[in-house]
Write a protein that holds these residues in place. Sequence first.
Motif, short mmCIF file in Angstrom:
data_model
loop_
_atom_site.label_atom_id
_atom_site.label_comp_id
_atom_site.label_asym_id
_atom_site.label_seq_id
_atom_site.Cartn_x
_atom_site.Cartn_y
_atom_site.Cartn_z
N LEU A 1 -29.75 10.69 14.87
CA LEU A 1 -30.88 11.86 15.86
C LEU A 1 -30.05 11.75 17.37
O LEU A 1 -30.18 12.89 17.88
CB LEU A 1 -31.75 12.52 15.82
CG LEU A 1 -32.40 12.75 14.40
CD1 LEU A 1 -34.26 12.80 14.24
CD2 LEU A 1 -32.08 13.64 13.73
N ARG A 2 -29.16 10.53 17.61
CA ARG A 2 -28.80 10.61 19.10
C ARG A 2 -27.27 10.61 19.20
O ARG A 2 -26.81 10.25 20.23
CB ARG A 2 -29.19 9.04 19.58
CG ARG A 2 -31.11 8.96 19.64
CD ARG A 2 -30.68 7.36 19.15
NE ARG A 2 -30.38 6.10 18.76
CZ ARG A 2 -30.64 5.14 18.39
NH1 ARG A 2 -31.05 4.36 19.43
NH2 ARG A 2 -29.89 4.21 16.96
N ASP A 3 -26.62 10.81 17.71
CA ASP A 3 -25.87 10.93 17.96
C ASP A 3 -24.90 12.29 18.24
O ASP A 3 -25.12 12.72 18.52
CB ASP A 3 -24.80 10.90 15.87
CG ASP A 3 -23.15 11.06 16.49
OD1 ASP A 3 -22.62 10.69 16.45
OD2 ASP A 3 -23.11 11.76 14.73
N GLY A 4 -23.75 12.14 19.54
CA GLY A 4 -23.17 13.25 20.50
C GLY A 4 -22.46 12.66 20.46
O GLY A 4 -21.54 13.96 20.90
N ASP A 5 -21.37 12.02 19.38
CA ASP A 5 -19.89 12.04 19.57
C ASP A 5 -19.43 14.03 19.06
O ASP A 5 -20.11 14.64 17.71
CB ASP A 5 -19.24 10.94 18.71
CG ASP A 5 -19.13 10.14 18.74
OD1 ASP A 5 -19.74 9.93 20.37
OD2 ASP A 5 -20.05 8.89 17.98
N PRO A 6 -18.31 13.80 19.73
CA PRO A 6 -17.84 15.50 18.99
C PRO A 6 -16.75 15.23 18.58
O PRO A 6 -16.08 14.34 17.50
CB PRO A 6 -17.13 16.30 20.71
CG PRO A 6 -15.97 14.94 21.01
CD PRO A 6 -17.68 13.76 21.16
N MET A 7 -16.78 16.83 17.36
CA MET A 7 -15.82 16.99 16.11
C MET A 7 -14.20 16.30 16.49
O MET A 7 -13.77 16.20 15.60
CB MET A 7 -15.86 17.17 15.45
CG MET A 7 -17.73 17.99 14.75
SD MET A 7 -17.46 16.86 13.26
CE MET A 7 -16.09 17.53 12.01
N SER A 8 -13.70 16.31 18.07
CA SER A 8 -12.21 16.23 17.96
C SER A 8 -12.14 14.61 18.15
O SER A 8 -11.11 13.96 18.21
CB SER A 8 -12.52 16.66 19.47
OG SER A 8 -12.52 15.88 20.71
N ASP A 9 -12.66 13.68 18.21
CA ASP A 9 -13.25 12.05 17.92
C ASP A 9 -12.28 12.01 16.36
O ASP A 9 -11.95 10.64 15.86
CB ASP A 9 -14.08 11.62 17.99
CG ASP A 9 -14.36 11.54 19.61
OD1 ASP A 9 -14.04 12.45 20.32
OD2 ASP A 9 -15.43 11.50 20.71
N PHE A 10 -12.67 12.80 15.37
CA PHE A 10 -12.15 12.70 13.92
C PHE A 10 -11.27 13.62 13.53
O PHE A 10 -11.12 14.85 14.46
CB PHE A 10 -13.92 12.53 13.16
CG PHE A 10 -14.47 12.02 13.99
CD1 PHE A 10 -14.84 10.43 13.64
CD2 PHE A 10 -15.80 12.12 15.05
CE1 PHE A 10 -15.67 9.58 14.09
CE2 PHE A 10 -16.91 11.52 15.63
CZ PHE A 10 -16.80 10.20 15.61
N THR A 11 -10.75 13.25 12.12
CA THR A 11 -10.54 13.94 11.05
C THR A 11 -10.63 14.68 10.19
O THR A 11 -11.48 14.17 9.75
CB THR A 11 -8.64 13.16 11.06
OG1 THR A 11 -7.73 13.04 11.44
CG2 THR A 11 -7.71 14.07 10.21
#
Length: 274
Positions: free
Chosen positions: A67-77
Motif C-alpha cells: 500500500l506504500r507503492d507510489g511509483d508512477p506507471m511511466s516507469d514500466f512498460t
Amino acid sequence: MSDRIRLETPSEGVARIVLARPEARNAQDKHLLYDLNDAFDHVAQDDAARVVILAADGPHFSSGHDLRDGDPMSDFTPVSCWGGFTLPGAEGYFAVEEEIYVNLCWRWRNMPKPTIAQVHGKVIAGGLMLVWPCDLIVASDDAEFSDPVVSFGVNGIEYFVHPFEVGARKAKQMLFTGEPMPAQEAWRLGMVNEVVSRDQLEPFTLALAERIARRPSFGLKLAKQSVNQSLDAMGIWTAVQAAFSTHQLAHSHNMQVHGMLVDPEGAQAVREGR
C-alpha cells in the motif's frame, strides 16, 4: 534478475522463480509485479524449462499489495493495450488496476507451461493473486490463505476467482469474515493439491515438478489448455471482469466517503483480527 525476484534452475527441465523481498514479506509493488512478469516471460521462451515453480523467501509467501507503492506507471512498460493511467478520477485508477492486477494475473494463468506455487506462511489478499494463477499449489502445513479486503470496504481482491477456487459458500465465508483458511482446509476444498511439512515443502515440490517435466511438453500444453478452456466455458473470465468493475465502484465510493481508495478502518480491523 532483480532485487525483488530471483530465477533458479534447481533441476533439469525445471525453472524456479523466487519472490525475494522478505523484508517486506514479499509485498507486491509495481517493481515486483513487473519483474515477476519478466521472469515468467523469460521461462516461457526457454525451451529447456518445462515446468515452473513459484516460491518465496522469508517467513511468509506474500503479505499482499504494498500500500506504500507510489511509483508512477511511466516507469514500466505495460503488457496490455490499456492506457490512460494518469487520467483524473476513477478512469485513471481503473486503468492502473486493470493492467497491474487483472491483466498480469490472466497472462500468468494462461502461460502454456505447467506452473506450481510452492507456498508457506501467510498468503494475504493480493498474495492469492500470485497463487491462484498457478496450475498446482503445494502448501506447507503452516500455510494459511485469507482475503480480508471486505474490511476495507471492497468486495475482494481484483483477480476475483474465489468461487472457482473454494466453492460459492466457502468463498462467501472467506470474504464476509476475513478469517484465514488453514492449508488443510484449502486442501479439503480442492484449492491446494498437497500439504506437506515445512521442511519437506521445497524437496516435495521439486520432485513433483521433475515428474511432470518428464512428460512431453506439447502434451502438457494441450492438457493445461483443455482444463483452462473448461473453466473459460464456465464463465471465469466474465466473472473476473464483473467483480473487477464492482471493485472499482467500491474505490469510487470510498473516495467520496473517506477521501481515500479504501476504508481507513480496514487496516486496524485486520490487525486486530476482527
